[in-house]
Design a protein around this motif. Structure first.
Motif, PDB file in Angstrom:
ATOM      1  N   THR A 114     -17.387  -3.607  -1.876  1.00  0.00           N
ATOM      2  CA  THR A 114     -18.140  -4.511  -1.597  1.00  0.00           C
ATOM      3  C   THR A 114     -19.677  -4.764  -1.920  1.00  0.00           C
ATOM      4  OG1 THR A 114     -19.124  -4.924   0.167  1.00  0.00           O
ATOM      5  CG2 THR A 114     -16.517  -5.526   0.081  1.00  0.00           C
ATOM      6  N   GLU A 115     -19.778  -5.770  -2.720  1.00  0.00           N
ATOM      7  CA  GLU A 115     -21.506  -5.837  -3.426  1.00  0.00           C
ATOM      8  C   GLU A 115     -21.393  -7.575  -3.299  1.00  0.00           C
ATOM      9  OE1 GLU A 115     -25.062  -5.746  -3.894  1.00  0.00           O
ATOM     10  OE2 GLU A 115     -23.757  -4.011  -2.774  1.00  0.00           O
ATOM     11  N   TYR A 116     -23.078  -8.045  -3.086  1.00  0.00           N
ATOM     12  CA  TYR A 116     -23.006  -9.558  -2.527  1.00  0.00           C
ATOM     13  C   TYR A 116     -23.735  -9.461  -4.721  1.00  0.00           C
ATOM     14  CZ  TYR A 116     -25.515 -13.921  -1.371  1.00  0.00           C
ATOM     15  OH  TYR A 116     -25.675 -14.797  -1.091  1.00  0.00           O
ATOM     16  N   GLU A 117     -24.552  -8.265  -4.378  1.00  0.00           N
ATOM     17  CA  GLU A 117     -25.712  -8.746  -6.086  1.00  0.00           C
ATOM     18  C   GLU A 117     -24.606  -8.774  -7.354  1.00  0.00           C
ATOM     19  OE1 GLU A 117     -28.934 -10.713  -5.712  1.00  0.00           O
ATOM     20  OE2 GLU A 117     -28.906 -10.073  -3.242  1.00  0.00           O
ATOM     21  N   PRO A 118     -24.582  -9.673  -7.841  1.00  0.00           N
ATOM     22  CA  PRO A 118     -23.913  -9.733  -9.324  1.00  0.00           C
ATOM     23  C   PRO A 118     -24.491  -9.004 -10.183  1.00  0.00           C
ATOM     24  CG  PRO A 118     -25.106 -12.208  -8.912  1.00  0.00           C
ATOM     25  CD  PRO A 118     -25.233 -11.108  -7.706  1.00  0.00           C
ATOM     26  N   ASP A 132     -14.989   8.119 -14.548  1.00  0.00           N
ATOM     27  CA  ASP A 132     -13.152   7.609 -15.247  1.00  0.00           C
ATOM     28  C   ASP A 132     -12.374   7.352 -13.926  1.00  0.00           C
ATOM     29  OD1 ASP A 132     -11.051   7.657 -16.460  1.00  0.00           O
ATOM     30  OD2 ASP A 132     -10.784   9.658 -16.333  1.00  0.00           O
ATOM     31  N   LEU A 133     -13.477   6.425 -12.796  1.00  0.00           N
ATOM     32  CA  LEU A 133     -12.844   6.472 -11.776  1.00  0.00           C
ATOM     33  C   LEU A 133     -12.177   4.479 -10.964  1.00  0.00           C
ATOM     34  CD1 LEU A 133     -14.563   8.974  -9.257  1.00  0.00           C
ATOM     35  CD2 LEU A 133     -12.625   9.030  -9.540  1.00  0.00           C
ATOM     36  N   ALA A 134     -12.349   3.785 -11.906  1.00  0.00           N
ATOM     37  CA  ALA A 134     -12.370   2.911 -11.848  1.00  0.00           C
ATOM     38  C   ALA A 134     -11.569   2.255 -11.380  1.00  0.00           C
ATOM     39  CB  ALA A 134     -13.049   1.931 -13.351  1.00  0.00           C
ATOM     40  N   SER A 135      -9.435   3.004 -11.732  1.00  0.00           N
ATOM     41  CA  SER A 135      -8.528   2.817 -11.365  1.00  0.00           C
ATOM     42  C   SER A 135      -8.148   2.812 -10.237  1.00  0.00           C
ATOM     43  CB  SER A 135      -7.673   3.628 -11.884  1.00  0.00           C
ATOM     44  OG  SER A 135      -7.878   3.592 -13.877  1.00  0.00           O
ATOM     45  N   TRP A 136      -9.185   3.414  -9.363  1.00  0.00           N
ATOM     46  CA  TRP A 136      -8.902   3.771  -7.971  1.00  0.00           C
ATOM     47  C   TRP A 136      -9.967   2.809  -7.203  1.00  0.00           C
ATOM     48  CZ3 TRP A 136      -8.205   7.696 -11.014  1.00  0.00           C
ATOM     49  CH2 TRP A 136      -7.125   8.535 -11.072  1.00  0.00           C
ATOM     50  N   ILE A 137     -10.322   2.501  -7.682  1.00  0.00           N
ATOM     51  CA  ILE A 137     -11.617   0.819  -7.168  1.00  0.00           C
ATOM     52  C   ILE A 137     -11.482  -0.298  -7.529  1.00  0.00           C
ATOM     53  CG2 ILE A 137     -14.120   0.545  -7.227  1.00  0.00           C
ATOM     54  CD1 ILE A 137     -14.804   3.330  -7.705  1.00  0.00           C
ATOM     55  N   GLU A 138     -11.116  -1.486  -6.154  1.00  0.00           N
ATOM     56  CA  GLU A 138     -11.771  -2.706  -6.134  1.00  0.00           C
ATOM     57  C   GLU A 138     -12.560  -3.415  -5.634  1.00  0.00           C
ATOM     58  OE1 GLU A 138      -9.264  -5.783  -3.997  1.00  0.00           O
ATOM     59  OE2 GLU A 138      -8.247  -4.743  -4.467  1.00  0.00           O
ATOM     60  N   LEU A 139     -14.062  -4.130  -6.628  1.00  0.00           N
ATOM     61  CA  LEU A 139     -14.899  -4.047  -6.220  1.00  0.00           C
ATOM     62  C   LEU A 139     -15.393  -5.463  -6.379  1.00  0.00           C
ATOM     63  CD1 LEU A 139     -17.785  -3.720  -5.808  1.00  0.00           C
ATOM     64  CD2 LEU A 139     -18.304  -4.031  -8.160  1.00  0.00           C
ATOM     65  N   ARG A 140     -15.184  -5.950  -4.677  1.00  0.00           N
ATOM     66  CA  ARG A 140     -15.269  -7.627  -4.388  1.00  0.00           C
ATOM     67  C   ARG A 140     -16.702  -8.216  -4.397  1.00  0.00           C
ATOM     68  NH1 ARG A 140     -10.374  -7.951   0.339  1.00  0.00           N
ATOM     69  NH2 ARG A 140      -8.569  -6.734  -1.232  1.00  0.00           N
ATOM     70  N   GLU A 141     -17.036  -8.458  -5.466  1.00  0.00           N
ATOM     71  CA  GLU A 141     -17.970  -9.180  -5.551  1.00  0.00           C
ATOM     72  C   GLU A 141     -18.545 -10.456  -4.855  1.00  0.00           C
ATOM     73  OE1 GLU A 141     -21.317 -11.339  -8.921  1.00  0.00           O
ATOM     74  OE2 GLU A 141     -19.483  -9.767  -9.385  1.00  0.00           O
ATOM     75  N   GLY A 142     -19.587 -10.662  -3.601  1.00  0.00           N
ATOM     76  CA  GLY A 142     -19.792 -11.324  -3.087  1.00  0.00           C
ATOM     77  C   GLY A 142     -20.191 -11.824  -1.481  1.00  0.00           C
ATOM     78  N   ASP A 143     -20.324 -12.523  -0.583  1.00  0.00           N
ATOM     79  CA  ASP A 143     -20.380 -12.379   0.558  1.00  0.00           C
ATOM     80  C   ASP A 143     -19.133 -11.247   1.632  1.00  0.00           C
ATOM     81  OD1 ASP A 143     -20.529 -12.716   3.461  1.00  0.00           O
ATOM     82  OD2 ASP A 143     -21.822 -14.736   2.877  1.00  0.00           O
TER      83      ASP A 143
END
Length: 227
Positions: A114-118, A132-143
């Motif tokens: 999770t990250e608030y700042e774009p 090369d780890l993006a496949s294991w990460i779901e970044l949810r942007e916002g509050d």
């Protein structure tokens, strides 16, 4: 299979990011010291205001290397498949968590970050791709009070590294914590006053959590979801 942390590309990236974070640490500490001198309150008592948000907007504020390595090892010990991180910044600790999920052999595993700042989210995504780890990460942007409403399944591990909404994150994720899941929270000694409501939640027997403070710099809270 060797640990992903021994991958030369990831090692070089982590070395660079930790060095950048360490270089900012003195300036950041001076900022908070001056803020406390002027207001008579520490950062947790003051709350997360606009001045603080502007100052931290481009700062890594990364989890210390020893703490991040500890989180990696805990996730490996748990065989973690679903991990949640509250407070991603440039994604340093996220890389450790994703490396653990990959090393656990879970092709369908995920680190929900999770990250608030774009701008920080954009930097984090670039770091995930480089490692090369993006496949294991779901970044949810916002509050995160909106982005963590649904974790998508049982959670094995939660990292809380964002003090001003720590309780919000825990309250949202707690129902999804499986028995035996671990929650790690940073700076629970150095920011103890700001964490008081958080500790009230941890110590409420109704929430089925057991916690202890580990002697890392600033304090590191190690909490287990009991049966």
């Amino acid at each position: 299979m060797t640990s992903s942390l021994h991958d030369p590309v990831l090692e070089e990236l982590l070395d660079r990011l930790h060095a950048e974070s360490d270089a900012q640490a003195t300036e950041t500490s001076a900022f908070f010291a001056e803020m406390r001198r002027k207001s008579g309150r520490d950062r947790t008592q003051r709350g997360f205001d606009d001045d603080m948000r502007r100052y931290l907007a481009d700062k890594l504020v990364a989890l210390d290397r020893d703490k991040a390595t500890f989180c990696y090892q805990i996730c490996c010990a748990l065989g973690a498949r679903r991990v949640v991180e509250a407070g991603t910044s440039h994604g340093v600790s996220t890389l450790y968590l994703a490396a653990a999920v990959r090393d656990n052999g879970h092709d369908d595993g995920v680190v929900i970050a999770t990250e608030y700042e774009p701008d920080k989210a954009a930097v984090a995504r670039a770091n995930f791709e480089e490692a090369d780890l993006a496949s294991w990460i779901e970044l949810r942007e916002g509050d995160l009070r909106e982005t963590l409403v649904d974790c998508g399944g049982p959670v094995d591990f939660l990292l809380v590294d964002i003090w001003h909404v720590a309780l919000d994150a825990l309250e949202l994720v707690a129902p999804a914590l499986r028995p035996g899941a671990v929650v790690v929270t940073d700076n629970t000694i150095s920011s103890a006053e700001g964490y008081q409501p958080y500790f009230e939640f941890l110590n409420d027997p109704a929430n089925k959590l057991r916690t202890m403070t580990l002697p890392f710099a600033g304090g590191l809270e190690f909490t287990v979801r009991v049966h």
